[in-house]
Design a protein around this motif. Structure first.
Motif, short mmCIF file in Angstrom:
data_model
loop_
_atom_site.label_atom_id
_atom_site.label_comp_id
_atom_site.label_asym_id
_atom_site.label_seq_id
_atom_site.Cartn_x
_atom_site.Cartn_y
_atom_site.Cartn_z
N LYS A 142 1.10 -1.26 0.07
CA LYS A 142 0.09 0.08 -0.43
C LYS A 142 1.24 1.35 -0.13
CE LYS A 142 -2.92 -1.15 3.49
NZ LYS A 142 -4.43 -0.31 4.53
N VAL A 143 2.58 0.96 -0.45
CA VAL A 143 2.95 2.21 -0.32
C VAL A 143 3.65 2.62 -1.60
CG1 VAL A 143 5.67 2.80 0.54
CG2 VAL A 143 4.37 1.53 2.14
N TYR A 144 3.67 3.94 -1.63
CA TYR A 144 3.56 4.63 -3.16
C TYR A 144 5.03 4.64 -3.07
CZ TYR A 144 3.53 7.46 -7.61
OH TYR A 144 3.85 7.29 -8.63
N PRO A 145 6.16 4.37 -3.94
CA PRO A 145 7.48 4.21 -3.39
C PRO A 145 8.50 5.82 -3.19
CG PRO A 145 6.92 3.11 -5.23
CD PRO A 145 5.78 3.53 -4.72
N PRO A 146 9.03 5.74 -2.26
CA PRO A 146 9.69 7.04 -2.31
C PRO A 146 9.83 7.84 -3.25
CG PRO A 146 10.43 5.72 -0.35
CD PRO A 146 8.97 4.95 -1.79
N GLN B 176 9.68 5.56 8.35
CA GLN B 176 10.58 5.74 6.32
C GLN B 176 10.05 7.34 6.59
OE1 GLN B 176 8.02 2.72 4.40
NE2 GLN B 176 9.83 2.34 3.19
N GLU B 177 9.57 7.94 7.25
CA GLU B 177 8.61 9.19 6.74
C GLU B 177 9.85 9.96 7.49
OE1 GLU B 177 4.62 7.51 7.60
OE2 GLU B 177 6.74 6.87 8.09
N ASP B 178 10.85 9.13 8.38
CA ASP B 178 11.70 10.32 9.02
C ASP B 178 12.63 10.77 7.75
OD1 ASP B 178 11.06 11.04 11.52
OD2 ASP B 178 11.86 9.88 12.62
N GLN B 179 13.27 8.77 7.33
CA GLN B 179 13.82 9.35 6.38
C GLN B 179 14.12 9.91 5.20
OE1 GLN B 179 14.77 5.17 4.69
NE2 GLN B 179 16.10 6.37 3.50
N TYR B 180 11.98 10.55 4.27
CA TYR B 180 12.27 11.03 3.64
C TYR B 180 11.70 12.29 3.53
CZ TYR B 180 13.17 5.88 0.86
OH TYR B 180 13.62 5.30 0.91
N PHE B 181 11.03 12.52 4.94
CA PHE B 181 10.17 13.57 4.91
C PHE B 181 11.52 14.46 5.10
CE2 PHE B 181 5.78 11.97 5.58
CZ PHE B 181 5.65 11.21 5.08
N LYS B 182 12.07 14.32 5.75
CA LYS B 182 13.51 15.11 5.97
C LYS B 182 14.08 15.72 5.32
CE LYS B 182 14.28 13.71 11.13
NZ LYS B 182 14.85 12.80 11.89
N GLU B 183 14.74 14.80 4.06
CA GLU B 183 15.31 15.16 2.70
C GLU B 183 14.94 15.81 2.20
OE1 GLU B 183 16.18 12.27 -0.79
OE2 GLU B 183 16.45 10.87 1.32
N TRP B 184 13.23 15.27 2.01
CA TRP B 184 12.04 16.52 1.16
C TRP B 184 12.73 17.79 1.21
CZ3 TRP B 184 8.24 11.94 0.05
CH2 TRP B 184 8.57 11.15 -0.01
N CYS B 185 11.93 17.83 2.57
CA CYS B 185 12.25 19.76 3.50
C CYS B 185 13.04 20.02 2.72
CB CYS B 185 11.82 18.99 5.06
SG CYS B 185 10.08 18.68 4.92
N GLN B 186 14.50 19.54 2.99
CA GLN B 186 15.57 19.45 3.39
C GLN B 186 15.86 20.73 1.49
OE1 GLN B 186 18.30 17.32 4.55
NE2 GLN B 186 19.05 18.63 6.28
N ILE B 187 15.35 19.73 0.57
CA ILE B 187 15.52 20.03 -0.94
C ILE B 187 14.47 20.95 -1.14
CG2 ILE B 187 14.92 18.96 -3.35
CD1 ILE B 187 15.72 16.27 -2.09
N HIS B 188 13.25 21.02 -0.88
CA HIS B 188 12.27 21.74 -1.34
C HIS B 188 11.78 22.78 0.64
CE1 HIS B 188 12.12 19.59 -4.90
NE2 HIS B 188 12.12 18.77 -3.85
N PRO B 189 11.83 23.92 0.21
CA PRO B 189 11.70 24.47 1.59
C PRO B 189 10.01 24.91 1.59
CG PRO B 189 12.40 26.06 -0.46
CD PRO B 189 13.27 24.39 -0.26
N GLU B 190 9.22 24.55 0.19
CA GLU B 190 7.46 24.88 0.46
C GLU B 190 7.43 23.62 1.12
OE1 GLU B 190 9.36 25.85 -3.54
OE2 GLU B 190 9.81 24.52 -1.65
#
Length: 350
Positions: free
Chosen positions: A195-199, A226-240
């Motif tokens: 049920k997970v859409y690939p990061p 998984q949220e911790d790993q990817y969300f932190k990364e995406w928030c660093q790349i995209h300030p939005e």
């Protein structure tokens, strides 16, 4: 004796959230009947302000009410409340045991029919029969009908009619929504891999959305490794982007935020159901599971469903089974553009 219904539903957040539209409608249509919802502590914000005649009762089945001894203690606590009817909306061993005790006590007791035969047919490996099964909402309504409380569901949002949650209750930076902004929620993870859409693909969805809507704000929902790993990364790349659970302290705050989203992207998971409770349109992404099993969010349009046709789909009702093919093509095969197009349709119709 005043009529007082006990509603039992433990389980995961999404399943409990699906009880809300039914209990709300029941409370509205029978204002003189008291209703007590028995669930796990996390569900309290979903019910405590739902209607004047709805109460919530938490029970910890892992500690305080563990095992037969614990269930007997829970039954004694419940029996003291003098219920006149019991609606078991869960139908698992623990609730069955409580039902047995209530039956011995000559209560009116009814339980949910999970339509297991039909569900087995839609997930069969061979001779699959893909037919819409009764929804959870219909199954819950059926229980109350058997108890003598026919109910029609009239539910729009957990917040009062025509209103959204109070943004002033959110931290600075997300307590004001500018008219030129699009607020989009994304919850790409779920309890099971099917049920997970690939990061990698979720990140492409984010990039495409920000290209189309440079003023958009992206709210990332969910909590876990998984949220911790990817969300932190995406928030660093995209300030939005904003990692919601790092900013908000409670489920109530998350529901307030969800009520102000223009659209939400979610898997077949609890965030689809929570957003549905706030009247927010959800683009729901389905892999190993299928909307025909009856778990589409309340009030959601089938136009906003994203799924691809595969012979093996669905292979599971809850998404927990390992992939028969081994490649999770049901999720990996969904193009990010498909999801972005659905969001675009919702935003252009606002």
């Amino acid at each position: 004796m005043k009529e007082h219904i006990l509603v039992i539903r433990f389980s995961a957040m999404g399943d409990v959230a699906m009880v809300v539209p039914v209990v709300y409608s029941l409370a509205q249509q029978y204002p003189d009947v008291r209703i007590t919802v028995l669930s796990r502590t996390f569900a309290r914000p979903l019910f405590e302000d739902l209607a004047p005649n709805v109460n919530f009762m938490a029970a910890d089945l892992k500690k305080e009410y563990h095992g037969i001894k614990g269930l007997n203690a829970l039954y004694r606590r419940l029996a003291a409340k003098q219920f006149t009817a019991v609606a078991d909306l869960h139908n698992v061993l623990r609730s069955e045991y409580l039902r047995l005790r209530f039956n011995i006590g000559h209560y009116r007791v009814e339980h949910i029919n999970k339509h297991r035969k039909g569900r087995r047919r839609i997930t069969a490996k061979h001779a699959k029969r893909l037919e819409q099964q009764p929804t959870s909402f219909e199954n819950y309504v059926e229980v109350f009908k058997k108890l003598g409380y026919p109910v029609e569901i009239h539910f729009k949002s957990i917040f009062p009619e025509g209103e959204k949650g109070n943004l002033n209750m959110l931290p600075k930076g997300i307590n004001v929504k500018n008219s030129f902004e699009q607020w989009i929620g994304i919850a790409p993870f779920a309890a099971h891999e099917g049920k997970v859409y690939p990061p990698r693909l979720t990140h492409q969805v984010i990039e495409q959305l920000l290209k189309k809507y440079p003023k958009a704000r992206i709210f990332l929902f969910g909590r876990g490794k998984q949220e911790d790993q990817y969300f932190k990364e995406w928030c660093q790349i995209h300030p939005e982007c904003l990692y919601v659970s790092h900013q908000l302290e409670s489920l109530h705050q998350e529901l307030i935020l969800m009520s102000h989203l223009d659209a939400m992207v979610s898997m077949d998971s609890s965030n689809m159901h929570l957003a549905s409770l706030t009247g927010t349109p959800v683009v729901s992404v389905w892999g190993a599971t299928h909307p025909y099993a009856g778990f589409l969010g309340w009030g959601q349009s089938t136009d906003n469903i994203v799924q691809i046709e595969l012979e093996c789909r669905p292979c599971s009702i809850y998404g927990q089974k390992p992939c028969r093919r081994g490649d999770y093509a049901c999720m990996n095969g969904i193009a990010p553009e498909t999801i972005v197009d659905k969001i675009e349709n919702i935003l252009s119709n606002k």
